[in-house]
Design a protein around this motif. Structure first.
Motif, PDB file in Angstrom:
ATOM      1  N   SER A 177       0.885  -1.229  -0.062  1.00  0.00           N
ATOM      2  CA  SER A 177      -0.051   0.058  -0.134  1.00  0.00           C
ATOM      3  C   SER A 177       1.061   1.352  -0.069  1.00  0.00           C
ATOM      4  N   HIS A 178       0.171   2.384  -0.334  1.00  0.00           N
ATOM      5  CA  HIS A 178       1.027   3.648  -0.296  1.00  0.00           C
ATOM      6  C   HIS A 178       0.305   4.664   0.299  1.00  0.00           C
ATOM      7  N   ALA A 179       1.030   5.484   1.365  1.00  0.00           N
ATOM      8  CA  ALA A 179       0.692   6.401   2.143  1.00  0.00           C
ATOM      9  C   ALA A 179      -0.542   7.362   1.604  1.00  0.00           C
ATOM     10  N   PRO A 197      -5.280   5.823  -1.047  1.00  0.00           N
ATOM     11  CA  PRO A 197      -4.045   5.803  -0.019  1.00  0.00           C
ATOM     12  C   PRO A 197      -4.550   4.583   0.932  1.00  0.00           C
ATOM     13  N   ASN A 198      -3.352   3.849   1.365  1.00  0.00           N
ATOM     14  CA  ASN A 198      -3.449   2.484   2.170  1.00  0.00           C
ATOM     15  C   ASN A 198      -4.203   1.469   1.602  1.00  0.00           C
ATOM     16  N   GLU A 199      -4.707   1.486   0.605  1.00  0.00           N
ATOM     17  CA  GLU A 199      -5.259   0.491  -0.389  1.00  0.00           C
ATOM     18  C   GLU A 199      -4.226  -0.693  -0.396  1.00  0.00           C
ATOM     19  N   GLN A 200      -4.520  -1.918   0.075  1.00  0.00           N
ATOM     20  CA  GLN A 200      -3.475  -3.004  -0.060  1.00  0.00           C
ATOM     21  C   GLN A 200      -3.827  -3.551  -1.429  1.00  0.00           C
ATOM     22  N   THR A 212       8.218   5.393   4.878  1.00  0.00           N
ATOM     23  CA  THR A 212       6.748   5.027   5.201  1.00  0.00           C
ATOM     24  C   THR A 212       5.669   5.205   3.866  1.00  0.00           C
ATOM     25  N   THR A 226       5.787   3.686   1.082  1.00  0.00           N
ATOM     26  CA  THR A 226       5.083   2.181   0.542  1.00  0.00           C
ATOM     27  C   THR A 226       5.450   1.243   1.754  1.00  0.00           C
ATOM     28  N   THR A 227       4.239   0.510   2.086  1.00  0.00           N
ATOM     29  CA  THR A 227       4.164  -0.800   2.973  1.00  0.00           C
ATOM     30  C   THR A 227       4.215  -1.833   2.281  1.00  0.00           C
TER      31      THR A 227
END
Length: 133
Positions: A53-55, A89-92, A117, A119-120
């Motif tokens: 996911s990406h912030a 944002p934050n979608e896996q 932070t 890219t997770t």
């Protein structure tokens, strides 16, 4: 104004990708306050990212081939050259080439305040997740 020196193509790490994937950096933050990152990414048939996911979200513009993009909701979409896809944002999600076609896209995103932070990275996409959806 400046022309950047040539940056060699890099092969993406197997910890974050399945199959052969190559990256060319296009744009990156140069001065304080800048966040934009753009890369040209090429995937061999069947190659794909791990779940991530990406912030601040990510925009993918397909330039060649057929892309498959999946989300944790189970949705999987197919995108073709000329199409643009946005992951909020934050979608896996994961993205890669279809099973029988090379694929190239421009990956565009904004860095987080702490670039570490932005890219997770999560676990690899299984063959079943890749092929279904």
């Amino acid at each position: 104004m400046q022309i950047d020196p040539h940056t060699p193509t890099t092969k993406n790490p197997p910890e974050q990708f399945t199959g052969d994937v190559w990256l060319d950096r296009i744009a990156f933050p140069r001065e304080p306050g800048q966040r934009m990152v753009v890369a040209k990414v090429r995937f061999a048939p069947g190659a794909r990212t791990a779940w991530h996911s990406h912030a601040h979200g990510q925009t993918l513009h397909i330039t060649q081939g057929t892309a498959w993009v999946g989300s944790r909701s189970g949705q999987k979409v197919e995108a073709h050259a000329g199409q643009t896809l946005y992951c909020p944002p934050n979608e896996q999600h994961w993205h890669g080439a279809s099973a029988d076609s090379f694929m190239e896209h421009l990956a565009m995103l904004d860095n987080a305040d702490d670039p570490a932070t932005t890219t997770t990275w999560l676990e690899h996409v299984t063959d079943e997740e890749y092929l279904t959806g």
